[in-house]
Design an enzyme around this catalytic site. Sequence first.
Site, PDB file in Angstrom:
ATOM      1  N   GLY A  15       1.208  -0.593  -0.296  1.00  0.00           N
ATOM      2  CA  GLY A  15       0.167  -0.083  -0.064  1.00  0.00           C
ATOM      3  C   GLY A  15       0.996   0.828   0.564  1.00  0.00           C
ATOM      4  O   GLY A  15       1.786   1.314   1.015  1.00  0.00           O
ATOM      5  N   ALA A  26      15.081  10.960  -0.938  1.00  0.00           N
ATOM      6  CA  ALA A  26      16.427  10.678  -0.174  1.00  0.00           C
ATOM      7  C   ALA A  26      17.347  10.082   0.108  1.00  0.00           C
ATOM      8  O   ALA A  26      18.407  10.091  -0.196  1.00  0.00           O
ATOM      9  CB  ALA A  26      15.678  10.634   1.808  1.00  0.00           C
ATOM     10  N   ARG A  76       0.440  -4.600  -5.203  1.00  0.00           N
ATOM     11  CA  ARG A  76       0.939  -6.178  -4.286  1.00  0.00           C
ATOM     12  C   ARG A  76       0.776  -7.181  -5.715  1.00  0.00           C
ATOM     13  O   ARG A  76       0.146  -7.465  -6.850  1.00  0.00           O
ATOM     14  CB  ARG A  76      -0.761  -6.569  -4.150  1.00  0.00           C
ATOM     15  CG  ARG A  76      -0.930  -5.158  -2.816  1.00  0.00           C
ATOM     16  CD  ARG A  76      -1.597  -5.502  -1.937  1.00  0.00           C
ATOM     17  NE  ARG A  76      -2.510  -4.302  -1.480  1.00  0.00           N
ATOM     18  CZ  ARG A  76      -1.670  -4.145  -0.134  1.00  0.00           C
ATOM     19  NH1 ARG A  76      -0.751  -4.134   0.184  1.00  0.00           N
ATOM     20  NH2 ARG A  76      -2.702  -2.404   0.424  1.00  0.00           N
ATOM     21  N   CYS A  77       2.289  -7.810  -5.928  1.00  0.00           N
ATOM     22  CA  CYS A  77       2.350  -8.404  -6.832  1.00  0.00           C
ATOM     23  C   CYS A  77       2.082  -9.531  -6.759  1.00  0.00           C
ATOM     24  O   CYS A  77       3.400 -10.781  -5.580  1.00  0.00           O
ATOM     25  CB  CYS A  77       3.940  -8.282  -7.498  1.00  0.00           C
ATOM     26  SG  CYS A  77       4.499  -9.207  -8.682  1.00  0.00           S
ATOM     27  N   ASP A 107       5.623  -5.359   6.162  1.00  0.00           N
ATOM     28  CA  ASP A 107       7.033  -6.259   5.960  1.00  0.00           C
ATOM     29  C   ASP A 107       6.210  -7.649   5.034  1.00  0.00           C
ATOM     30  O   ASP A 107       7.385  -8.081   5.085  1.00  0.00           O
ATOM     31  CB  ASP A 107       6.171  -7.351   7.691  1.00  0.00           C
ATOM     32  CG  ASP A 107       5.034  -7.368   8.213  1.00  0.00           C
ATOM     33  OD1 ASP A 107       3.585  -6.806   6.795  1.00  0.00           O
ATOM     34  OD2 ASP A 107       4.318  -7.672   8.887  1.00  0.00           O
ATOM     35  N   SER A 109       6.504  -7.072   1.819  1.00  0.00           N
ATOM     36  CA  SER A 109       7.368  -6.168   1.007  1.00  0.00           C
ATOM     37  C   SER A 109       9.225  -6.651   1.908  1.00  0.00           C
ATOM     38  O   SER A 109       9.511  -7.404   0.889  1.00  0.00           O
ATOM     39  CB  SER A 109       7.328  -5.003   0.947  1.00  0.00           C
ATOM     40  OG  SER A 109       6.403  -4.362   0.698  1.00  0.00           O
ATOM     41  N   THR A 129       4.354   2.047   5.911  1.00  0.00           N
ATOM     42  CA  THR A 129       2.964   1.616   5.864  1.00  0.00           C
ATOM     43  C   THR A 129       2.497   2.639   6.937  1.00  0.00           C
ATOM     44  O   THR A 129       2.246   2.570   7.876  1.00  0.00           O
ATOM     45  CB  THR A 129       2.800   0.215   6.241  1.00  0.00           C
ATOM     46  OG1 THR A 129       1.120  -0.394   6.751  1.00  0.00           O
ATOM     47  CG2 THR A 129       3.497   0.030   7.472  1.00  0.00           C
ATOM     48  N   ASP A 131      -0.190   1.199   8.586  1.00  0.00           N
ATOM     49  CA  ASP A 131      -0.397   0.829   9.346  1.00  0.00           C
ATOM     50  C   ASP A 131       0.147   0.542  11.007  1.00  0.00           C
ATOM     51  O   ASP A 131      -0.798   0.252  12.080  1.00  0.00           O
ATOM     52  CB  ASP A 131      -1.167  -0.488   8.684  1.00  0.00           C
ATOM     53  CG  ASP A 131      -1.872  -0.699   7.776  1.00  0.00           C
ATOM     54  OD1 ASP A 131      -2.323  -0.082   7.330  1.00  0.00           O
ATOM     55  OD2 ASP A 131      -1.529  -2.508   6.808  1.00  0.00           O
ATOM     56  N   ASP A 133       2.758  -1.104  11.376  1.00  0.00           N
ATOM     57  CA  ASP A 133       2.161  -3.284  12.098  1.00  0.00           C
ATOM     58  C   ASP A 133       3.335  -4.111  11.648  1.00  0.00           C
ATOM     59  O   ASP A 133       3.648  -4.329  12.072  1.00  0.00           O
ATOM     60  CB  ASP A 133       0.941  -3.961  11.682  1.00  0.00           C
ATOM     61  CG  ASP A 133       1.007  -3.040   9.779  1.00  0.00           C
ATOM     62  OD1 ASP A 133       2.328  -3.199   9.602  1.00  0.00           O
ATOM     63  OD2 ASP A 133       0.216  -4.521   8.994  1.00  0.00           O
ATOM     64  N   ARG A 175      -5.747  -2.958   9.074  1.00  0.00           N
ATOM     65  CA  ARG A 175      -5.441  -4.087   8.036  1.00  0.00           C
ATOM     66  C   ARG A 175      -6.177  -5.120   9.471  1.00  0.00           C
ATOM     67  O   ARG A 175      -6.452  -4.678  10.009  1.00  0.00           O
ATOM     68  CB  ARG A 175      -4.214  -4.662   7.194  1.00  0.00           C
ATOM     69  CG  ARG A 175      -4.306  -5.865   6.454  1.00  0.00           C
ATOM     70  CD  ARG A 175      -3.248  -6.591   5.912  1.00  0.00           C
ATOM     71  NE  ARG A 175      -2.222  -6.129   4.964  1.00  0.00           N
ATOM     72  CZ  ARG A 175      -2.107  -5.249   3.814  1.00  0.00           C
ATOM     73  NH1 ARG A 175      -1.820  -6.914   3.782  1.00  0.00           N
ATOM     74  NH2 ARG A 175      -1.618  -4.512   3.823  1.00  0.00           N
ATOM     75  N   ALA A 190     -13.299   9.592  21.509  1.00  0.00           N
ATOM     76  CA  ALA A 190     -14.694   8.314  20.790  1.00  0.00           C
ATOM     77  C   ALA A 190     -15.457   7.298  21.882  1.00  0.00           C
ATOM     78  O   ALA A 190     -13.839   7.944  23.170  1.00  0.00           O
ATOM     79  CB  ALA A 190     -13.798   7.670  20.122  1.00  0.00           C
ATOM     80  N   HIS A 254      -9.872   4.337   1.689  1.00  0.00           N
ATOM     81  CA  HIS A 254      -8.708   5.545   0.999  1.00  0.00           C
ATOM     82  C   HIS A 254      -8.285   6.976   1.041  1.00  0.00           C
ATOM     83  O   HIS A 254      -7.372   7.093   0.909  1.00  0.00           O
ATOM     84  CB  HIS A 254      -8.256   5.152  -0.481  1.00  0.00           C
ATOM     85  CG  HIS A 254      -8.259   3.243  -0.766  1.00  0.00           C
ATOM     86  ND1 HIS A 254      -9.636   2.348  -0.991  1.00  0.00           N
ATOM     87  CD2 HIS A 254      -7.075   2.679  -0.189  1.00  0.00           C
ATOM     88  CE1 HIS A 254      -9.269   1.093  -0.584  1.00  0.00           C
ATOM     89  NE2 HIS A 254      -7.905   1.312  -0.325  1.00  0.00           N
TER      90      HIS A 254
END
Length: 324
Positions: A15, A26, A76-77, A107, A109, A129, A131, A133, A175, A190, A254
């Site tokens: 993503g 850079a 995404r391959c 991760d 990738s 990412t 996320d 994560d 995710r 919230a 998105h």
Amino acid sequence: MKKEMKTIGVLTSGGDAPGMNAAVRAVVRTAICKGIRVKGIMHGYSGLLNEEIEDMDARSVSDTISRGGTILYTARCEEFKQEEYQDKAAEICKKHEIDGLVVIGGDGSFRGAQTLATRGINTIGVPGTIDLDIACTDYTIGFDTAVNTAVEAIDRIRDTSTSHERVSVIEVMGRHAGYIALWCGIANGAEDILLPEKHNYDADKLMKHIVDNRKQGKRHHIIVNAEGIGHSEEMAKRIQEETGIAARATILGHIQRGGNPTATDRVRGSVMGAFAVDLFCEGKSNRVVAYKDGKYVDFDMEEALAMKKDLPEYVYQVSRYLTI
Ligand code: ADP
Ligand code: F6P
């Protein structure tokens, strides 16, 4: 003795995330400063397999620091998960005389980069990412912008939710991880924050919380629901049926991935991209760049991928105090 680095390749994968361009810029400019040539690989591993490889110079990355998305495009391959294609990709790197490959992504990738490392390609992973994560690092490129975008959107939903005295279920990305949800939950004040790591969606408790809050005079009830829990539309429908209070679901989607990166994502993305090149220059490879305890550091890629990440327990506890 390590072979001298003459040419570095750079790609973005998985993503897209705001700040990836700062990292690419850079990599390109740091490498040029050190007399290393740079090849940009378009569309992640998919473009590598199709040999979508272009020479880059300092001007190739002009005007990109403030732009979201990735100028190298991403993909995404699925086929890259097969050994046959990993062999082919390694051969292509060798054919193009790429001595080291910087992979900017999540991760998944990095797992792809590891398969190239086992085929003799020097790789460095840069965490990109929204996320957050990736276990070895406290920061990933794009998280800061994504959270700020989501927080702003939720503030807007809160206004209309209060005016109509409704319940709002707002689903944020991440995710399987709840970091975006936890941050938004606290930043947006919230009433409920539903997180996959905590398995804390209990429909009966949620209904009771909504009804109790209404009795105590609360005019809105914001539920930040992580994508890893999902089912926001059904949740809103059930709330309306069981409590009699109007409820709506919004899936932010998105919108959270796009937009101009924040200063944090620009600066940390830049430092991480430069750090990756410096690691190559020091003769290191198969490492992941990380930001840990306020410092830029690196980890062995295999060890980094084996690490487990939990939500920060104290921050989660604070979120629970604040949602009463
Ligand atoms: P992210 O990098 O953001 O975690 P993905 O999990 O979609 O995103 O991974 C991005 C790409 O990395 C995949 O589309 C695939 O090409 C490659 N990849 C992911 N997992 C593996 C794996 N186990 N082996 C080889 N390549 C992988
Ligand atoms: O990894 C980033 C992310 O935006 C996740 O939060 C989400 O689950 C996924 O990517 C969505 O992927 P896609 O853009 O392929 O639908």
